[in-house]
Write a protein that holds these residues in place. Structure first.
Motif, mmCIF file in Angstrom:
data_model
loop_
_atom_site.group_PDB
_atom_site.id
_atom_site.type_symbol
_atom_site.label_atom_id
_atom_site.label_comp_id
_atom_site.label_asym_id
_atom_site.label_seq_id
_atom_site.Cartn_x
_atom_site.Cartn_y
_atom_site.Cartn_z
ATOM 1 N N ASP A 1 0.882 -1.132 0.000
ATOM 2 C CA ASP A 1 0.000 0.000 0.000
ATOM 3 C C ASP A 1 0.937 1.203 0.000
ATOM 4 N N THR A 2 0.729 2.155 -0.894
ATOM 5 C CA THR A 2 1.696 3.255 -0.928
ATOM 6 C C THR A 2 1.026 4.551 -1.316
ATOM 7 N N SER A 3 1.619 5.640 -0.908
ATOM 8 C CA SER A 3 1.088 6.929 -1.298
ATOM 9 C C SER A 3 2.273 7.879 -1.407
ATOM 10 N N PRO A 4 2.357 8.631 -2.520
ATOM 11 C CA PRO A 4 3.536 9.448 -2.782
ATOM 12 C C PRO A 4 3.808 10.410 -1.618
ATOM 13 N N ASN A 5 5.040 10.448 -1.168
ATOM 14 C CA ASN A 5 5.485 11.319 -0.084
ATOM 15 C C ASN A 5 4.897 11.016 1.287
ATOM 16 N N HIS A 6 3.995 10.071 1.348
ATOM 17 C CA HIS A 6 3.470 9.709 2.664
ATOM 18 C C HIS A 6 4.022 8.373 3.148
ATOM 19 N N GLY A 7 4.581 7.616 2.217
ATOM 20 C CA GLY A 7 5.212 6.377 2.650
ATOM 21 C C GLY A 7 4.597 5.127 2.078
ATOM 22 N N THR A 8 5.108 3.995 2.527
ATOM 23 C CA THR A 8 4.723 2.697 2.004
ATOM 24 C C THR A 8 4.455 1.768 3.169
ATOM 25 N N ARG A 9 3.474 0.905 2.960
ATOM 26 C CA ARG A 9 3.185 -0.052 4.025
ATOM 27 C C ARG A 9 3.089 -1.447 3.424
ATOM 28 N N PHE A 10 3.833 -2.390 4.014
ATOM 29 C CA PHE A 10 3.722 -3.784 3.609
ATOM 30 C C PHE A 10 2.939 -4.525 4.675
ATOM 31 N N ILE A 11 1.968 -5.300 4.237
ATOM 32 C CA ILE A 11 1.128 -6.029 5.188
ATOM 33 C C ILE A 11 1.312 -7.517 4.954
ATOM 34 N N ILE A 12 1.861 -8.179 5.962
ATOM 35 C CA ILE A 12 2.076 -9.616 5.857
ATOM 36 C C ILE A 12 1.024 -10.310 6.706
ATOM 37 N N ARG A 13 0.365 -11.286 6.103
ATOM 38 C CA ARG A 13 -0.664 -12.010 6.834
ATOM 39 C C ARG A 13 -0.274 -13.480 6.862
ATOM 40 N N LEU A 14 -0.156 -14.036 8.055
ATOM 41 C CA LEU A 14 0.286 -15.420 8.178
ATOM 42 C C LEU A 14 -0.730 -16.232 8.963
ATOM 43 N N PRO A 15 -0.839 -17.525 8.635
ATOM 44 C CA PRO A 15 -1.743 -18.354 9.429
ATOM 45 C C PRO A 15 -1.172 -18.537 10.830
ATOM 46 N N LEU A 16 -2.069 -18.603 11.820
ATOM 47 C CA LEU A 16 -1.633 -18.724 13.203
ATOM 48 C C LEU A 16 -0.920 -20.050 13.429
ATOM 49 N N THR A 17 -1.463 -21.064 12.814
ATOM 50 C CA THR A 17 -0.837 -22.370 12.973
ATOM 51 C C THR A 17 -0.631 -22.970 11.610
ATOM 52 N N LEU A 18 0.400 -23.749 11.500
ATOM 53 C CA LEU A 18 0.712 -24.282 10.192
ATOM 54 C C LEU A 18 0.248 -25.724 10.032
ATOM 55 N N SER A 19 -0.235 -26.346 11.095
ATOM 56 C CA SER A 19 -0.476 -27.774 10.940
ATOM 57 C C SER A 19 -1.931 -28.211 11.053
ATOM 58 N N ILE A 20 -2.761 -27.449 11.731
ATOM 59 C CA ILE A 20 -4.173 -27.843 11.801
ATOM 60 C C ILE A 20 -5.018 -26.648 11.396
ATOM 61 N N ILE A 21 -5.880 -26.827 10.423
ATOM 62 C CA ILE A 21 -6.672 -25.695 9.945
ATOM 63 C C ILE A 21 -8.126 -26.113 9.747
ATOM 64 N N GLN A 22 -8.994 -25.128 9.621
ATOM 65 C CA GLN A 22 -10.376 -25.372 9.227
ATOM 66 C C GLN A 22 -10.407 -25.348 7.705
ATOM 67 N N ALA A 23 -11.110 -26.309 7.132
ATOM 68 C CA ALA A 23 -11.149 -26.335 5.676
ATOM 69 C C ALA A 23 -12.545 -26.680 5.189
ATOM 70 N N LEU A 24 -12.825 -26.252 3.968
ATOM 71 C CA LEU A 24 -14.079 -26.610 3.317
ATOM 72 C C LEU A 24 -13.779 -27.768 2.373
ATOM 73 N N LEU A 25 -14.550 -28.865 2.540
ATOM 74 C CA LEU A 25 -14.368 -29.994 1.625
ATOM 75 C C LEU A 25 -15.327 -29.819 0.465
ATOM 76 N N VAL A 26 -14.789 -29.942 -0.745
ATOM 77 C CA VAL A 26 -15.635 -29.790 -1.932
ATOM 78 C C VAL A 26 -15.402 -30.981 -2.846
ATOM 79 N N SER A 27 -16.421 -31.275 -3.674
ATOM 80 C CA SER A 27 -16.181 -32.334 -4.639
ATOM 81 C C SER A 27 -16.050 -31.740 -6.024
ATOM 82 N N VAL A 28 -15.120 -32.309 -6.764
ATOM 83 C CA VAL A 28 -14.869 -31.893 -8.138
ATOM 84 C C VAL A 28 -14.810 -33.188 -8.935
ATOM 85 N N GLY A 29 -15.772 -33.398 -9.811
ATOM 86 C CA GLY A 29 -15.840 -34.687 -10.499
ATOM 87 C C GLY A 29 -16.032 -35.788 -9.461
ATOM 88 N N GLN A 30 -15.187 -36.815 -9.551
ATOM 89 C CA GLN A 30 -15.292 -37.922 -8.601
ATOM 90 C C GLN A 30 -14.443 -37.662 -7.355
#
Lengths: 147, 663
Positions: free
Chosen positions: B515-544
């Motif tokens: 995110d940036t604006s001339p003469n006002h600066g730049t902002r980088f926003i990093i978003r990381l998952p809290l945990t890397l090993s157990i997550i909530q997921a949506l199960l979907v079917s695609v074909g079989q």
């Protein structure tokens, strides 16, 4: 004690009428055929992944690796879990025939792959009289397949 | 001696001391008169010297010793802290760190040329009449003995009552393994003769083994000097004991001589004490655990969750009220257990953030810019796997902010900005993710120039460029090789290697936005998952087949008529709240075998990657579930649209889609 008639163990498996062998040191276990989940974008030889007691393990078809036509699994079909460095993969074979105890002077080393269709490296040939048994070179084969 | 078993301990503790040195040197730079900090630094250097020496790492011990001499001179007021001295000390710490890295990697010290730094440090010493501690440690103690008025008063009182005040300096053998226990025996022995009124370092530090090899005690006893000495001589593992009666003129009182000079201001001291208190409190309640044990615990919890899912599945066949109740309870307990284990693996970002003040200091000195780094939310906790990985991309962003974002002071003044540039490093939790922001108040990124360069490098055609919005243009800075072709410092205001930052963060399942604006600066926003090993997921079917989509990347699920799909240049799009977003047919992307289902309506899962959206078409929704992420293994690590797999209650394997590589 590095005598030439020192015994080395191989697991022999059959594909159609041919017999192949793998050094037993690379084989972690022999499993029954399990349900395979297909993995998109994977190499042709890789059929997918299976659940091996809670671990997800890729499995490849020895038939496809050796250039045979694909055939549906039967009761005799087995998955040999092969381990080398960080790789741990299953190899699906038609049947596991026996464990061979082979004196090293019965092995002919330095045999190259026989034709282009096979994505398998061989390290030697066991001459047991009636039929030659090809020894698969597991480290090189995995490298050929997965890199 | 076989050092292998102490090696790990040595490395851990040395890292800690080096970190302390860095942090305290930064404080010293701001508060050159803060005696407490000087002592703290001295102690760290001293301990480091002792530890390195006993492990046979002579270069480290040697350099730490030279540092110690300089610090001692400062401590005694023989030397004034100058910018040069600070640079020298920082440099020495860097070299110590480098030596330690060598030890970590090879078990040996790398042969580094240290003559420069040693000459530099020695140069500070020449001209001052400091003493070399290695050769005459006793003398320094005598000179350094200074006590608060309070203690002097106690001594006076004791003398009136027939006690004799003693100074006892104890130096343990380098081979001594349980220093705290040995010190305790010394304390006990002295207490049998009288009272200990003062010790350096304080008793609590000694108990926690926060000292090098020597400590000193002031005690009032009724016994003769020789009696005490005889008793102390019976204690083993002691190198030397220096015991003498304290003469009134031995003692300098803070109250008379150097109150002004040596004491930090009240507020600083209060703050320092508060931080120390907090740290020692947590330190007291925490234990060190082998990471492998934690991983094992985590794996077991994962197994438990899988079996719980399986039982929930079986409930369909045996649906009694009691069963339902038990299953619900099991679900709750596993959930809480999972949270608890996750928390054990969490580490505050502090451990990563604390090296940044030093980075910014060095960078601003090198670039001649004035930069202030503000850190917020360092206490935010993240999984330890993230801690290991996040440092590098953050350093990169901070470096870029100083190098290219913040303007030189004159330029800032000309623009009407304060001359000191500000970089804010912010961390906070947001739902199931951790957000880290790096922002500066510098010149910002020149969007037009980024676009020109993207066109020049054939990242985008001239016509396409017309249709891009600001966000889309900014994404180019993350393209591999975007800025490496030539020096772009003056063009985009951003340096090299943003693609590396992005790759690294995505490999952790995160996203990065700018995110940036001339003469006002730049902002980088990093978003990381809290945990890397157990997550909530949506199960979907695609074909079989069944696939899992992480809930964290799903924005919405829509059902819409097939006619809503628009074709623009052979690519499918849908109108999502007035925004045209790509419509991705999962069956095609995943090369699903068999007939492609077609109907009047389509189910679209709207997913986001940072600010970008896309609609994934699926055949059916199966449901939401907590899943345990299992790696696909090295053999299949090259397949980037799949981030891993999970095992469902019925034992089947389901692949998890990597949304980052689908948009």
């Amino acid at each position: 004690m590095a005598g030439s008639n020192q015994l080395k163990q191989y697991i022999a498996f059959g594909i159609d009428d041919e017999i192949y062998a793998v050094d037993v040191l690379f084989v972690e276990s022999i499993e029954r055929m399990a349900r395979i989940t297909r993995v998109p974008h994977s190499p042709y030889e890789v059929l997918g992944v299976i659940n091996l007691r809670g671990d997800v393990i890729p499995v490849m078809s020895a038939r496809r690796m050796l250039g045979y036509e694909e055939k549906p699994p039967s009761d005799a079909t087995r998955v040999a879990i092969v381990r080398q460095d960080e790789y741990r993969v299953g190899m699906i074979v038609d049947r596991v025939t026996e464990i061979l105890n082979v004196p090293q002077d019965r092995v002919q080393w330095g045999v190259e792959a026989l034709d282009e269709k096979r994505k398998v490296a061989f390290s030697g040939l066991i001459n047991l009289g009636d039929k030659p048994v090809m020894i698969m070179d597991i480290p090189r084969t995995l490298e050929l397949l997965l890199n | 001696m076989d050092n292998a078993q102490y090696m790990e301990l040595f490395i851990e503790e040395s890292k800690e001391h080096l970190r302390n040195l860095n942090n305290n040197l930064l404080v010293l730079e701001q508060q050159p008169d803060n005696a407490e900090v000087i002592n703290e630094i001295f102690r760290s250097a001293h301990t480091l010297k002792g530890m390195a020496g006993s492990m046979g790492f002579n270069s480290m011990a040697n350099l730490a010793h030279t540092m110690e001499n300089v610090l001692d001179a400062i401590r005694k007021g023989n030397m004034v802290v100058s910018a040069d001295i600070m640079d020298g000390l920082f440099e020495a710490v860097d070299i110590l760190d480098e030596l330690l890295q060598g030890i970590v990697q090879s078990g040996k010290e790398n042969p580094l040329d240290m003559s420069d730094i040693k000459a530099k440090l020695q140069g500070f010493l020449d001209g001052t009449d400091s003493t070399d501690l290695g050769q005459s440690p006793r003398k320094s103690h005598k000179e350094g003995l200074s006590l608060d008025d309070h203690y002097l008063h106690v001594i006076d009182e004791a003398v009136k009552n027939g006690f004799t005040p003693y100074y006892i300096g104890v130096r343990l053998k380098e081979s001594c393994l349980m220093k705290a226990a040995r010190a305790y025996i010394v304390f006990k022995a002295i207490e049998s003769f009288g009272h200990i009124i003062y010790s350096d370092p304080p008793a609590q530090d000694i108990e926690e083994e926060k000292f090098g090899l020597s400590f000193s005690i002031v005690a009032v006893c009724k016994a003769e000097l020789d009696t005490i000495k005889k008793e102390l001589d019976t204690i083993s593992e002691i190198e030397s004991i220096d015991i003498r009666e304290i003469q009134p003129d031995d003692i300098q009182s803070h109250g008379q001589s150097d109150t002004q000079k040596a004491q930090p201001s009240g507020a600083d001291r209060a703050a320092a004490t508060e931080i120390k208190d907090r740290l020692s409190k947590t330190a007291g309640r925490s234990i060190r655990v082998d990471i492998e044990r934690l991983d094992r615990l985590m794996n077991l919890v994962s197994e438990l969750i899988i079996i719980k899912n399986r039982i929930q599945d079986l409930q369909r066949y045996e649906d009694t009220a009691a069963m339902a109740e038990s299953v619900e309870y099991l679900g709750r307990v596993t959930g809480e257990l999972h949270d608890a284990v996750m928390k054990v693996r969490m580490i505050p970002l502090q451990v990563v953030f604390e090296r940044f003040p030093r980075t910014v200091r060095d960078l601003s000195r090198n670039t001649g810019k004035e930069v202030k780094l503000n850190i917020f939310g360092a206490e935010t906790e993240v999984d330890r796997t993230i801690i290991d990985e996040i440092g590098e991309p953050l350093i990169h962003l901070i470096r870029n902010a100083v190098d290219h974002g913040i303007e030189p002071p004159q330029e800032r003044t000309a623009l009407g900005k304060p001359p000191v540039g500000v970089i804010d490093l912010k961390a906070y939790h947001d739902g199931d993710s951790v957000v880290i922001e790096v922002s500066d108040d510098g010149r910002g990124i020149d969007i037009d120039k980024v676009l020109q360069r993207a066109i020049k490098q054939n990242l985008v055609s001239r016509e396409e460029a017309e249709t891009l919005n600001q966000q889309e243009i900014l994404q180019f800075i993350f393209e591999a090789g975007f800025s490496t072709a030539e020096k772009v410092t003056d063009i985009s205001g951003r340096g090299v290697g943003m693609d590396v930052v992005k790759t690294k963060i995505e490999s952790m399942g995160g996203t990065v936005d700018v995110d940036t604006s001339p003469n006002h600066g730049t902002r980088f926003i990093i978003r990381l998952p809290l945990t890397l090993s157990i997550i909530q997921a949506l199960l979907v079917s695609v074909g079989q087949e069944v696939y899992a989509i992480p809930i964290g990347s799903i924005k919405e699920i829509l059902e819409m008529p097939a006619t809503a799909i628009k074709l623009i240049r052979q690519k499918e799009f849908i109108d999502y709240r007035g925004l045209l977003i790509p419509f991705v047919r999962l069956a095609d992307v995943l090369e699903c075998p068999g007939e492609v289902k077609s109907g009047d309506t389509v189910i679209a899962v709207i997913v986001r990657k940072g600010e970008r959206l896309a609609a994934l078409s699926v055949d059916d929704l199966i449901g939401q579930q907590e899943i345990v992420i299992k790696p696909l293994g090295k053999a299949l690590s090259k397949i980037n649209i799949i981030s891993g797999a999970t095992i469902l209650g019925d034992g089947s394997v389901v692949l998890i889609l990597d949304i980052n590589h689908m948009i």
